[in-house]
Design an enzyme around this catalytic site. Structure first.
Site, PDB file in Angstrom:
ATOM      1  N   GLU A  34       0.837  -1.202   0.000  1.00 47.31           N
ATOM      2  CA  GLU A  34       0.000   0.000   0.000  1.00 47.31           C
ATOM      3  C   GLU A  34       0.874   1.255   0.000  1.00 47.31           C
ATOM      4  OE1 GLU A  34      -2.900   0.042   3.174  1.00 47.31           O
ATOM      5  OE2 GLU A  34      -3.851   1.866   2.405  1.00 47.31           O
ATOM      6  N   ASN A  38     -12.333  -1.156  -1.121  1.00 47.30           N
ATOM      7  CA  ASN A  38     -11.663  -1.781   0.027  1.00 47.30           C
ATOM      8  C   ASN A  38     -12.377  -1.347   1.302  1.00 47.30           C
ATOM      9  OD1 ASN A  38      -9.204  -2.857   1.624  1.00 47.30           O
ATOM     10  ND2 ASN A  38      -9.319  -0.716   2.279  1.00 47.30           N
ATOM     11  N   GLU A  39     -12.617  -2.280   2.183  1.00 51.76           N
ATOM     12  CA  GLU A  39     -13.259  -1.987   3.475  1.00 51.76           C
ATOM     13  C   GLU A  39     -14.387  -0.957   3.283  1.00 51.76           C
ATOM     14  OE1 GLU A  39     -10.391  -1.409   6.699  1.00 51.76           O
ATOM     15  OE2 GLU A  39      -9.776  -3.483   6.502  1.00 51.76           O
ATOM     16  N   TYR A  64      -7.227  -8.942  11.343  1.00 48.10           N
ATOM     17  CA  TYR A  64      -5.903  -8.709  11.937  1.00 48.10           C
ATOM     18  C   TYR A  64      -5.859  -9.318  13.329  1.00 48.10           C
ATOM     19  CZ  TYR A  64      -4.638  -5.499   8.191  1.00 48.10           C
ATOM     20  OH  TYR A  64      -4.307  -4.966   6.958  1.00 48.10           O
ATOM     21  N   GLU A 124      -6.414  -9.205   3.562  1.00 48.69           N
ATOM     22  CA  GLU A 124      -5.586  -8.551   4.593  1.00 48.69           C
ATOM     23  C   GLU A 124      -5.600  -9.434   5.836  1.00 48.69           C
ATOM     24  OE1 GLU A 124      -6.132  -4.324   5.362  1.00 48.69           O
ATOM     25  OE2 GLU A 124      -6.588  -3.974   3.233  1.00 48.69           O
ATOM     26  N   GLN A 169       1.785  -6.167   5.713  1.00 49.63           N
ATOM     27  CA  GLN A 169       2.043  -5.842   4.334  1.00 49.63           C
ATOM     28  C   GLN A 169       3.459  -6.284   3.978  1.00 49.63           C
ATOM     29  OE1 GLN A 169       0.922  -1.878   3.126  1.00 49.63           O
ATOM     30  NE2 GLN A 169      -1.066  -1.971   4.168  1.00 49.63           N
TER      31      GLN A 169
HETATM   32  O1  AHR Z   1      -3.170  -2.615   6.213  1.00 46.98           O
HETATM   33  C1  AHR Z   1      -3.436  -1.404   6.826  1.00 46.98           C
HETATM   34  C2  AHR Z   1      -4.898  -0.994   6.689  1.00 46.98           C
HETATM   35  O2  AHR Z   1      -5.707  -1.884   7.385  1.00 46.98           O
HETATM   36  C3  AHR Z   1      -5.461  -1.014   5.294  1.00 46.98           C
HETATM   37  O3  AHR Z   1      -5.194   0.156   4.594  1.00 46.98           O
HETATM   38  C4  AHR Z   1      -6.934  -1.142   5.543  1.00 46.98           C
HETATM   39  O4  AHR Z   1      -7.601  -1.791   4.488  1.00 46.98           O
HETATM   40  C5  AHR Z   1      -7.012  -1.889   6.858  1.00 46.98           C
HETATM   41  O5  AHR Z   1      -7.868  -1.270   7.758  1.00 46.98           O
END
Ligand code: AHR
Length: 519
Positions: free
Chosen positions: A52, A199-200, A268, A323, A372
């Site tokens: 990103e 995205n999101e 995450y 992600e 990432q």
């Molecule tokens: O990976 C960091 C961020 O986490 C990304 O930009 C977003 O899609 C997510 O909230």
């Protein structure tokens, strides 16, 4: 944003039935394998990465510019390209993330001097000069021999803008966009297959409801491909945040399968969004929480896949976990918006268990992207000026690359427990596959912070006669590769793997990742 679940979750895998309630008294655990012609192939795309425009991922990470003293090809560091080629990365997602829904691709083409600057509003409020754009990214993917996965701007863009981008990158006839591409120095189209539609969308991508986004998706998907999708594009819908099952249900119910290549999912492993904890100085309690979050992926992919099965019983639509990874507090003294964190054995273990989960769900999970790639979150590569290090997570991805496009071998076992303060988690995680040359690979992780776990692998059904093994481990969970000690954690040979009467008895040290190769 995410809840820590109770430790009494049942982890239901489609092909791999792993019980959490193994007998703690058991001295050893037996794994049995069941080769099945109908078992799925583990898509190589599960081993994808994500780059990103965030912090030092692109600028001062991948991209140092062609006037840099650091060896580069068109501004991209040669050492990074080599390391990622060695990893056989199958795809690279770009330009975000949250950044994607602020990105207007026409800002990043044409002569550098004419490119406008914008403010990177999500990540540190820094000025983005658009010097790394579409040509730079797609040429980088060619250099890496990897598939680009481009995230389109739905939140602040237009349908026309995204349709134009597809035409710019993919059309080989005469058209305003392909002519513009040629004018900018690229004759042949790149033929980008993977397109993310936002995205999101539930958050930084526009704070939409699932119902609203489903309609937006249908509109965008209509204009970036023709009726029959003759261009063979894979359109991927912005997916759920962890356990938002309503999101997946709404998308699957309201978007016709033929318009949908994949549905995304983000998860995450975070201890607490308001107090994420240090990436290196963490307690065992914090480690345990990170592991609970990582293992929650089993429940998430099981439940999201079950919803998808209702609307797509033939499993045509992919679950794309685009992600995933560990998210901790930023390293002291660095920009909080840059998400720079070190990477320890905790991350190696996290990667190992997550990839085992994806492998075991290969019938539905066909793509995933670690967040990432360089200098951001659970990175595989960290840089400091001319120096570059490969993190423990890199070595796990390197160890596991043998599973790419190999046939899953279903297996069964009762995991011993990892117990702490009256809570428990399954200590051992396993997945196995057979590649096209007949080699069998079994990846195993022991997450227990203190105890060895001894495992008996019944290899009888696999016809394996000889094995070799390798391990990633260290003295302390908190160990990492530093710029002045870059090879502290690497893949090492493990000599104690020997088959006796069709069984391999192996002891996995605490917090370590093992790969067994058999033939
Ligand atoms: O990976 C960091 C961020 O986490 C990304 O930009 C977003 O899609 C997510 O909230």
């Amino acid at each position: 944003m995410f809840k820590i679940k109770t430790n009494d979750l049942k982890y239901l895998a489609v092909f791999c039935i792993v019980s959490l309630f193994g007998n703690a008294q058991d001295k050893s655990t037996t794994i049995t394998f069941n080769q099945d012609e109908k078992a799925p192939v583990i898509s190589k795309h599960i081993y994808g990465h994500f780059a990103e425009h965030l912090g030092r991922c692109i600028y001062d990470g991948f991209f140092v510019g062609d006037t840099s003293k650091i060896a580069n090809t068109n501004g991209v560091r040669n050492d990074i390209v080599k390391a990622l080629k060695d990893l056989k990365i199958p795809n690279l997602r770009w330009p975000g993330g949250c950044f994607a829904d602020t990105y207007h691709w026409k800002d990043g083409i044409g002569p550098q001097k004419d490119r406008p600057t914008i403010v990177n509003q999500w990540w540190g409020g820094v000025t983005e000069d658009n010097s790394f754009g579409t040509h730079d990214f797609l040429n980088l993917c060619e250099l890496l021999e990897t598939e680009p996965y481009v995230s389109g701007n739905v939140g602040s863009g237009t349908v026309q803008e995204l349709a134009d981008w597809v035409q710019y990158t993919n059309f080989d006839g005469v058209s305003p966009m392909s002519d513009l591409r040629k004018q900018n120095g690229r004759k042949e189209p790149w033929k980008v297959k993977y397109w993310g539609i936002g995205n999101e969308a539930w958050g930084c991508g526009g704070n939409m409801t699932a119902e609203y986004y489903a309609n937006e998706y249908r509109k965008y998907a209509t204009f970036i491909a023709d009726w029959t999708n003759s261009g063979g594009l894979m359109r991927i819908a912005s997916g759920a945040n962890s356990d938002d099952y309503h999101w997946t249900e709404t998308l699957m119910k309201n978007i016709p399968n033929h318009m949908l290549g994949g549905v995304a999912l983000h998860h995450y492993s975070v201890i607490d969004w308001n107090n994420k904890g240090d990436a290196v100085s963490f307690t065992e309690d914090m480690y345990f929480k990170t592991m609970s979050e990582a293992l929650e992926m089993e429940e998430l992919v099981t439940k999201h896949a079950a919803i998808m099965d209702k609307y797509d019983p033939e499993k045509k639509v992919d679950l794309v976990v685009d992600e995933w990874g560990g998210w901790y507090a930023v390293e002291e003294g660095t920009n909080p918006g840059f998400l720079y964190q070190q990477n320890t054995m905790r991350d190696a273990v996290l990667a190992g268990v997550t990839l085992n989960i994806f492998n075991n769900h290969a019938d539905r999970v066909r793509m995933a992207n670690l967040a990432q790639c360089v200098n951001v979150l659970q990175a595989v590569i960290l840089t400091d000026k001319a120096k570059m290090i490969l993190t423990p997570t890199y070595h796990v991805m390197n160890m596991y690359k043998v599973h790419q496009d190999a046939k899953l071998i279903p297996l069964k076992f009762h995991s011993p427990k990892y117990e702490l303060n009256g809570k428990s988690l399954p200590a051992v995680s396993v997945s196995a596959s057979k590649d096209t040359s007949g080699l069998v690979h079994i990846s195993m992780v022991n997450i227990d912070a203190n105890k060895d776990n001894t495992i008996d692998l019944d290899l009888g059904a696999l016809g394996v006669k000889n094995v070799t093994a390798s391990i990633i481990t260290s003295n302390k969970l908190q160990d990492y590769n530093a710029f002045d000690n870059p090879n502290h954690i690497v893949i090492q040979k493990l000599d104690n793997a020997k088959i006796k009467k069709g069984k391999l008895n192996i002891t996995i040290p605490p917090f370590s990742v093992i790969m067994i190769e058999g033939k």
